[in-house]
Write an enzyme that holds these catalytic residues in place. Structure first.
Site, mmCIF file in Angstrom:
data_model
loop_
_atom_site.group_PDB
_atom_site.id
_atom_site.type_symbol
_atom_site.label_atom_id
_atom_site.label_comp_id
_atom_site.label_asym_id
_atom_site.label_seq_id
_atom_site.Cartn_x
_atom_site.Cartn_y
_atom_site.Cartn_z
ATOM 1 C CE LYS A 3 20.093 90.207 25.331
ATOM 2 N NZ LYS A 3 20.425 91.143 26.388
ATOM 3 C CE LYS A 52 14.696 96.844 28.311
ATOM 4 N NZ LYS A 52 15.990 96.557 28.904
ATOM 5 C CE LYS A 71 13.418 88.101 27.037
ATOM 6 N NZ LYS A 71 14.742 88.228 27.641
#
Ligand code: TYM
Length: 338
Positions: A117, A204, A201
């Site tokens: 991230k 969102k 993956k």
């Protein structure tokens, strides 16, 4: 740690950082729905985790209601399971601070999700993003939760929660005060991949709209996304070994298996030798059958935020009665004046 004598309890959470998708549903929410019948359950909207990355304040509240509506639309009964938002129970943050002093920098340095991230520019990531897994441990342990249903991507964070529980118990000589929470990951749908890239993956935050099936998608949108899903030119194999090195095929078969309640092998028995021209419409039909009704109910529920707010308030009150007691005990154990 096997000596914990408290009751079995379930906690899990979802970040209000975007729309709920098929990965969230199969990896998490669907398990929550099953567990509410057998366990004392706490299902949280983790708004404090969401703000570890920038969230537009004008959207955050609606995103929070969106998760609550998704929980209910999927079948969670708020009279059975407590549905709450994290920021309404200050005990999460209080315990997180104490756990910040238990966890070691070296443990957090190993967290792969932080690395993913934060990306290359680690200096610019929030401090909250770094200590994110510590807050997660506090979420779980403030309820002394014994079971945590999550998708595969949360495995490492759950290991950290177990390490924190163990270190706390040992250092404060509070044998078995915290349980060692068990992740419940296994099962079909634990790792749903992007429709555009079978090695990434489903998430969102995917920049491609086509990569993700949202619970709010209508039947047309679902069918269109599956039709456009990336595949390879080969027909489906008849056995699971033939899915190796075919990430997109493997993902679509996995989604079919998870939604139909069959194994991958059973799906391949049915579709082995067929091309995607035949498999994709069957998959689209199944996803529409299972997901579109949830989407319709979700939209209906979202139209009444007052109702969703009252569910959160009730859930938070129930949650506080447990969480506040844990924090009071922990303060005593740590040696604070109480
Ligand atoms: P979040 O909001 O990213 O995801 C919520 C849940 O959905 C699962 N999930 C998936 N499962 C299968 N395939 C996918 N593509 C997929 N994408 C997401 C996640 O594994 C998760 O179970 N850190 C957590 C939130 C959290 C939490 C907690 C969870 C905060 N505190 C305490 C459990 C216990 C997260 O970011 O989830």
């Amino acid at each position: 740690m096997t000596g914990y004598k408290g009751p079995n309890r379930v906690f899990s959470g979802i970040q209000p950082s975007g729309g709920m998708h098929l990965g969230n549903y199969l990896g998490a929410i669907r398990k929550f729905v099953d567990m509410q019948h057998t366990h004392d359950c706490y299902f949280c909207v983790v708004d404090m985790h969401a703000i570890t990355a920038w969230q537009d304040p004008k959207k955050l509240r609606d995103q929070t209601f969106h998760i609550v509506a998704s929980y209910l639309a999927a079948g969670i009964d708020p009279r059975k399971a407590a549905v709450l938002h994290q920021s309404a129970v200050p005990a999460h943050a209080e315990l997180a601070w104490i756990f910040n002093c238990v966890a070691r920098l070296g443990w957090l340095d190993r967290m792969t999700q932080f690395k993913d991230k934060a990306g290359k520019d680690k200096e610019r990531a929030s401090v909250g993003l770094y200590t994110y897994p510590v807050l997660m441990a506090a979420d779980i342990l403030v309820y002394k939760a014994t079971h945590v249903p999550v998708g595969e991507d949360q495995k490492q964070h759950l290991e950290l929660a177990r390490d924190i529980a163990g270190k706390f118990n040992r250092e404060f000589e509070a044998a078995d005060y915290f349980p060692s929470p068990e992740p419940l990951i296994k099962g079909p749908g634990a790792r749903v991949m992007s429709l555009r890239d079978g090695t990434a993956k489903m998430s969102k935050s995917d920049p491609s709209e086509q990569a993700t099936i949202y619970l709010s998608d209508d039947a047309d949108a679902i069918a269109r996304k599956i039709k456009k899903a990336k595949t390879d030119p080969e027909p489906l194999p008849s056995e699971t070994a033939g899915l190796e090195n075919r990430p997109e095929a493997s993902n679509l078969v996995g989604i079919y298996a998870a939604l139909s309640g069959k194994t991958d092998a059973a799906v391949l028995k049915e579709f082995g030798g067929e091309g995607f021209g035949k498999f994709k419409p069957a998959l689209a039909g199944l996803v529409v059958e299972k997901i579109a009704p949830i989407g319709a109910e979700l939209r209906r529920l979202e139209a009444d935020p007052g109702h969703l707010r009252s569910i959160l308030m009730d859930g938070a009150a129930r949650a506080r009665s447990i969480a506040d007691k844990t924090v009071a005990e922990v303060k005593e154990i740590v040696g604070f004046v109480v």
